[in-house]
Motif scaffolding. Sequence first.
Motif, PDB file in Angstrom:
ATOM      1  N   ASP A 168      -5.698  -1.357   9.262  1.00 55.14           N
ATOM      2  CA  ASP A 168      -6.304   0.007   9.218  1.00 55.14           C
ATOM      3  C   ASP A 168      -6.290   0.649   7.820  1.00 55.14           C
ATOM      4  N   GLN A 169      -4.982   0.588   7.223  1.00 49.60           N
ATOM      5  CA  GLN A 169      -5.057   0.940   5.764  1.00 49.60           C
ATOM      6  C   GLN A 169      -6.078   0.299   4.809  1.00 49.60           C
ATOM      7  N   ASN A 191      -1.072  10.053   1.450  1.00 47.59           N
ATOM      8  CA  ASN A 191      -1.492   9.496   2.496  1.00 47.59           C
ATOM      9  C   ASN A 191      -2.026   7.860   2.498  1.00 47.59           C
ATOM     10  N   GLU A 192      -2.503   7.351   3.519  1.00 48.48           N
ATOM     11  CA  GLU A 192      -2.860   5.898   3.056  1.00 48.48           C
ATOM     12  C   GLU A 192      -3.950   5.603   1.952  1.00 48.48           C
ATOM     13  N   THR A 193      -4.534   6.846   1.610  1.00 52.67           N
ATOM     14  CA  THR A 193      -5.684   6.431   0.534  1.00 52.67           C
ATOM     15  C   THR A 193      -5.546   7.295  -0.756  1.00 52.67           C
ATOM     16  N   GLY A 216       0.869  -1.048   0.045  1.00 53.11           N
ATOM     17  CA  GLY A 216       0.009   0.053  -0.051  1.00 53.11           C
ATOM     18  C   GLY A 216       0.737   1.258   0.132  1.00 53.11           C
ATOM     19  N   ARG A 264       2.936   8.737  -2.465  1.00 53.29           N
ATOM     20  CA  ARG A 264       1.766   8.555  -1.687  1.00 53.29           C
ATOM     21  C   ARG A 264       1.853   9.788  -0.755  1.00 53.29           C
ATOM     22  N   THR A 272      -2.639  -5.168   1.786  1.00 52.00           N
ATOM     23  CA  THR A 272      -1.997  -4.090   2.671  1.00 52.00           C
ATOM     24  C   THR A 272      -1.309  -4.586   3.946  1.00 52.00           C
TER      25      THR A 272
END
Length: 304
Positions: free
Chosen positions: A35-36, A138-140, A9, A136, A31
């Motif tokens: 949480d991600q 952030n995580e999304t 991820g 990246r 991932t």
Amino acid sequence: MDKIAVLGGGSLGLLLAGKMVASGCDCELWTRTGDQAALLNRNGLTIVEQTGGEVRKVNIRAIPIEQATLSENGIVLVAVKQTAFTPELLERLAEIVPDGGTLVLFQNGVGHRQLLTHGLPGRKLVMAITTEGALRINETTVRHTGIGETTIGELEIATNVIRSVERMLKQAGFTVLLSKQLEEAIMRKLLVNAVINPLTAILRLRNGELTESTGRLNAMKALFQESFGILSLYGLKNERELWNIVLKVCADTRLNESSMLQDVTAHRETEVEFINGAICRMAADKGKEAPWNNAVTALVKAIH
């Protein structure tokens, strides 16, 4: 063969998975953390394109690695860094990926193919080399910071597997090249990474900023000439062409932060041992010295 998974991820993993899902491929993202995965499943994955700042959001199926499964003929695009190949991850992949499954390896540097060949016997390994730039946020969210090319191929892999990977990546909008001379392509990518990655990490610069002063260009040229000299002992040719390729990568990915710069900024372990450190070991095996590569390896490790 339409189902595919992306492991990782981070920047490249988000970019690969997001673009394949957006193009209609049946793709899921594995991932490291639950949480991600939960955030991606709830909020979707956002892709910010380099040109024009276009923003696309895709609904993606994200699964923590401990819950992942793969069919017998499944394909995994492995988009984690070499530093992620811990004994625990290799053990988990051995549980998930059955004999006959295929892993496409996108790692920088060298040594990972041998590691996975030993750790995952019976699986098909496809080498992939990409100059796509990704960051990246952030995580999304991921920004596509540089459009490049992806070269894939491995002689012992069935043609239909290679063609399936090629088709899905092209469908996702990536430029894909097939190669029967992948060893040379791997050394070329190693050379490019050995020049750009450590200098951007040490100087805290984006790729395009490396060429903006005489001092930086001189450092690039010195590191390039030493690295090429070592790799030429292993069959690499065309020094002038390769120097122009290094400059072109800097220009094409001028807004990109190299993966090594991203790692030092985030206080993560880098892949310098598998890139410049590998060139140092290759030099030693030939009875040569590599002072520039030794220096940048030590400096990047000191930062971490």
